[in-house]
Design an enzyme around this catalytic site. Structure first.
Site, PDB file in Angstrom:
ATOM      1  N   ARG A  41     -23.292 -48.881  -7.223  1.00 55.06           N
ATOM      2  CA  ARG A  41     -24.411 -49.006  -8.101  1.00 55.06           C
ATOM      3  C   ARG A  41     -24.353 -50.201  -8.877  1.00 55.06           C
ATOM      4  NH1 ARG A  41     -24.924 -42.684 -10.172  1.00 55.06           N
ATOM      5  NH2 ARG A  41     -24.889 -41.727  -8.331  1.00 55.06           N
ATOM      6  N   ARG A  90     -20.595 -31.284 -38.711  1.00 50.18           N
ATOM      7  CA  ARG A  90     -21.614 -32.195 -37.687  1.00 50.18           C
ATOM      8  C   ARG A  90     -22.348 -30.992 -37.041  1.00 50.18           C
ATOM      9  NH1 ARG A  90     -19.654 -37.082 -36.047  1.00 50.18           N
ATOM     10  NH2 ARG A  90     -21.570 -36.978 -34.705  1.00 50.18           N
ATOM     11  N   HIS A 122     -20.293 -52.908  -0.095  1.00 51.32           N
ATOM     12  CA  HIS A 122     -20.381 -52.819  -1.453  1.00 51.32           C
ATOM     13  C   HIS A 122     -18.949 -53.390  -2.145  1.00 51.32           C
ATOM     14  CE1 HIS A 122     -24.061 -50.645  -1.633  1.00 51.32           C
ATOM     15  NE2 HIS A 122     -23.728 -49.772  -0.816  1.00 51.32           N
ATOM     16  N   PRO A 181     -16.319 -42.007 -12.625  1.00 55.62           N
ATOM     17  CA  PRO A 181     -14.761 -42.005 -12.680  1.00 55.62           C
ATOM     18  C   PRO A 181     -14.624 -41.662 -14.198  1.00 55.62           C
ATOM     19  CG  PRO A 181     -15.169 -43.936 -11.332  1.00 55.62           C
ATOM     20  CD  PRO A 181     -16.708 -43.116 -11.776  1.00 55.62           C
ATOM     21  N   GLU A 182     -13.838 -40.766 -14.428  1.00 55.67           N
ATOM     22  CA  GLU A 182     -13.567 -40.382 -16.039  1.00 55.67           C
ATOM     23  C   GLU A 182     -11.983 -40.724 -15.933  1.00 55.67           C
ATOM     24  OE1 GLU A 182     -14.893 -36.504 -16.749  1.00 55.67           O
ATOM     25  OE2 GLU A 182     -16.869 -36.854 -16.021  1.00 55.67           O
TER      26      GLU A 182
END
Length: 271
Positions: free
Chosen positions: A110, A152, A91, A2-3
């Site tokens: 997970r 950078r 789960h 999930p972002e």
């Protein structure tokens, strides 16, 4: 994983059901996630009224008068509402049972997520205090990114995925924003012109906003706070499309690995 759009979608989905409700009880079936769930969480949270729900980066804060429950969804976690008598599956690790008859359920195949408790300012928690600006905020702008990128040598995709630079630009949305901006993901951040970095800032905001409006991107395990999948996957231009035709030039999209993450781009449209 999930972002930011998925986490924002989750926050928006659960907020109306939590705010103003009291926590009746907490059921912890699996106390060990990425870190152990704060042992005193049931003692502190039971009986408290939820005053607000907020998000910082990929963390969700559930705020009461005496403290905040901090939730991270990890790689595969979901927070969603069910009726409190709904049978738990394998789960389903934590239930926050509300006096409304609803239950906020945390599911995580997970177990890379986390549920922690703090009675201090949650934004000063060690996991949160060093995060970069929110990508949809005014603080994340052209001047900021140009200054951060100066000299950078880090690849631009890895650079914008660094949560200390900007939060929430995960792998899916980094691929999409760089494609929309015409920037190769392996270009050194410090060698990209300020004009192109300005375009990248704009496109990060556009893509994340669109993804939030469409409920995020469903890849495998994610569902929103209402238990429904997100639909932004249908709008993806490059992610998951390696070997397919570029939507702009119709040449074949290429795939590589950057920072151990799948990276899809068009070698003709992205320079």
């Amino acid at each position: 994983m999930p972002e930011l759009p998925e986490v924002e979608t989750t926050k928006n989905g659960i907020e109306p059901y939590l705010v103003g409700s009291a926590v009746e009880t907490i059921v912890i079936r699996q106390p060990i996630l990425r870190w152990p769930i704060t042992p005193e969480l049931p003692e502190r949270l039971e009986g408290q009224v939820v005053r607000s729900v907020s998000r910082r980066g990929k963390y969700i804060g559930v705020h009461t008068d005496i403290g905040t429950m901090i939730v991270h969804l990890g790689m595969s976690g979901s927070l969603y509402l069910v009726d409190k008598n709904t049978e738990a599956l394998f789960h389903d690790h934590v239930d926050i049972v509300l006096n409304s008859g609803k239950c906020l359920r945390y599911t995580d195949p997970r177990r890379f997520g986390s549920i922690l408790w703090t009675e201090e300012d949650w934004l000063q928690h060690s996991l949160i205090q060093s995060l970069g600006p929110e990508p949809l905020s005014d603080e994340f702008n052209y001047e900021y990114l140009v200054a951060k990128a100066k000299s950078r040598k880090k690849p631009i995709k890895t650079f914008i995925m660094d949560s200390k630079v900007v939060v929430g630009v995960g792998n899916i949305y980094a691929n999409e924003a760089l494609f929309k901006s015409g920037i190769r993901p392996d270009r050194h951040a410090g060698r990209i012109s300020s004009k192109r970095l300005s375009l990248l800032v704009d496109n990060i905001k556009i893509i994340l906003s669109d993804a939030i409006q469409q409920g995020g991107t469903t890849l495998k395990d994610f569902v929103g706070g209402d238990g429904k999948p997100g639909y932004f996957k249908q709008s993806l231009s490059v992610y998951g499309r390696a070997g397919s035709a570029c939507l702009n030039c119709e040449k074949e999209l290429m795939e590589s690995r950057l920072g151990q993450r799948s990276t899809v781009f068009c070698p003709f449209c992205q320079k």
